[in-house]
Write an enzyme that holds these catalytic residues in place. Structure first.
Site, PDB file in Angstrom:
ATOM      1  N   ASP A 151       1.476  -1.128   0.071  1.00  0.00           N
ATOM      2  CA  ASP A 151      -0.036   0.098   0.080  1.00  0.00           C
ATOM      3  C   ASP A 151       1.276   1.535  -0.132  1.00  0.00           C
ATOM      4  OD1 ASP A 151      -2.359   1.314  -0.111  1.00  0.00           O
ATOM      5  OD2 ASP A 151      -2.672   0.691   1.699  1.00  0.00           O
ATOM      6  N   GLU A 207       0.131   4.467   1.262  1.00  0.00           N
ATOM      7  CA  GLU A 207      -0.137   5.897   2.525  1.00  0.00           C
ATOM      8  C   GLU A 207       1.227   5.656   3.090  1.00  0.00           C
ATOM      9  OE1 GLU A 207      -2.586   4.059   1.459  1.00  0.00           O
ATOM     10  OE2 GLU A 207      -3.973   5.799   0.651  1.00  0.00           O
ATOM     11  N   HIS A 239      -3.186  -0.396  -3.899  1.00  0.00           N
ATOM     12  CA  HIS A 239      -3.081   0.941  -3.367  1.00  0.00           C
ATOM     13  C   HIS A 239      -3.941   1.839  -4.697  1.00  0.00           C
ATOM     14  CE1 HIS A 239      -3.007   5.073  -2.304  1.00  0.00           C
ATOM     15  NE2 HIS A 239      -2.938   5.032  -3.323  1.00  0.00           N
ATOM     16  N   HIS A 265      -1.574   1.360   6.614  1.00  0.00           N
ATOM     17  CA  HIS A 265      -1.382   2.516   7.473  1.00  0.00           C
ATOM     18  C   HIS A 265      -2.783   2.329   8.538  1.00  0.00           C
ATOM     19  CE1 HIS A 265      -5.579   2.476   4.999  1.00  0.00           C
ATOM     20  NE2 HIS A 265      -4.522   2.166   4.362  1.00  0.00           N
ATOM     21  N   HIS A 317      -7.446   5.648   7.063  1.00  0.00           N
ATOM     22  CA  HIS A 317      -8.796   5.428   6.626  1.00  0.00           C
ATOM     23  C   HIS A 317      -8.515   4.094   6.506  1.00  0.00           C
ATOM     24  CE1 HIS A 317      -6.085   4.654   2.840  1.00  0.00           C
ATOM     25  NE2 HIS A 317      -7.208   4.121   2.292  1.00  0.00           N
ATOM     26  N   GLU A 332      -7.368  -2.238   8.074  1.00  0.00           N
ATOM     27  CA  GLU A 332      -7.080  -3.131   6.502  1.00  0.00           C
ATOM     28  C   GLU A 332      -5.970  -4.074   7.032  1.00  0.00           C
ATOM     29  OE1 GLU A 332      -5.488  -0.362   3.654  1.00  0.00           O
ATOM     30  OE2 GLU A 332      -7.753   0.748   3.432  1.00  0.00           O
TER      31      GLU A 332
HETATM   32 ZN   LIG Z   1      -4.941   1.475   2.105  1.00  0.00          ZN
END
Ligand SMILES: [Zn+2]
Length: 275
Positions: free
Chosen positions: A8, A10, A60, A104, A115, A134
């Site tokens: 991912d 972030e 992502h 993240h 998020h 996640e």
């Molecule tokens: Zn993510």
């Protein structure tokens, strides 16, 4: 030993801002390189620790962020979107360990660009009653397939989260969260060395264990009532409150598939200014 890196963006080195992770921006072009550097440091460490094959699964947004031309030749890149297991595509292919790179914190939690799937519309997700990032969702999916989580990288909040959902995993904090859009960042020379070392050491835990298929309950809260109503149209999904839905699934794989449908329908129901 075959390892999956779920990558991912972030939580990559230096990323703190929306434009850093949104395709086609100048900032994104810059951070694609730093993101690829993080991945390469991980691949180098995994290889030094005994990995014989590394699959990097882009996780992502449109899942076309990493620079293939700069990827460590010991890895292979699964790039592009529309994959049945999404961020965890490849977890069911007999791998011996998974890395969550650039992850993240979850929706509603403190953390850089925190998020869960939808950046603003989802305000919270619960897996079997526990607030779920996640990382937590994907770790449950890995466990179902008997795959240990070896290493998690991201900001310090991501690492604290991982210590709870994957206590045996190594963690590398590439930045210290100051706010959702600010962090104290170590430069790539530093984070690369940290990731490489941790990945090599984390290979000690590689090796499949028996998978554990069990039923799960997922609840999702949105920032607006019409999104919950839209999601509740999905079979098996029940509206629990004005902004909250929930569902049961017989396995984590089915739970993630249902979650993906719920977020896709909610995303399609978002309207302009009022959200
Ligand atoms: Zn993510």
């Amino acid at each position: 030993m075959r390892i999956l890196i779920s990558a991912d963006m972030e939580g990559a080195t230096g990323v703190t801002w929306t434009a850093d992770v949104v395709a086609q921006t100048e900032q994104w072009q810059r951070f694609r390189r730093l993101f690829t550097d993080d991945v390469n440091a991980c691949v180098a460490g995994l290889a030094a620790g005994g990995a014989t094959a590394v699959l990097v699964n882009e996780a992502h947004s449109a899942q076309r962020n990493l620079l293939l031309e700069d990827l460590d030749p010991r890895a292979r890149l699964l790039t592009g979107r529309h994959k049945p297991l999404s961020m965890m595509q490849g977890v069911d292919s007999g791998i011996d360990g998974a890395v969550f790179l650039g992850y993240h914190a979850g929706a509603g939690e403190e953390g850089v660009l925190a998020h869960t799937y939808l950046e603003n519309s989802v305000t919270g997700v619960w897996l079997d009653g526990v607030p779920a990032s996640e990382g937590r969702l994907n770790a449950a999916l890995a466990a179902e397939h008997g795959v240990p989580v070896l290493l998690v990288t991201g900001d310090d909040r991501t690492c604290a989260d991982a210590a709870d959902y994957a206590p045996g995993a190594r963690t590398v904090a590439v930045k210290e969260c100051v706010s959702r859009y600010a962090a104290v960042c170590a430069p790539p020379q530093v984070t690369g060395a940290m990731i490489r070392t941790a990945a090599e050491e984390a290979m000690n835990r590689a090796g499949r264990v028996p998978g554990n298929v069990t039923g799960h309950r997922v609840e999702v809260e949105f920032d607006a009532t019409h999104l919950a109503a839209a999601a509740a149209v999905v079979p098996t999904v029940e509206q629990l409150g004005p902004r909250r839905v929930g569902f049961e699934a017989a396995s984590m794989t089915l739970a993630m598939q249902a979650f993906k449908v719920v977020t896709a329908i909610a995303a399609a129901a978002v309207e302009g200014i009022y959200g």
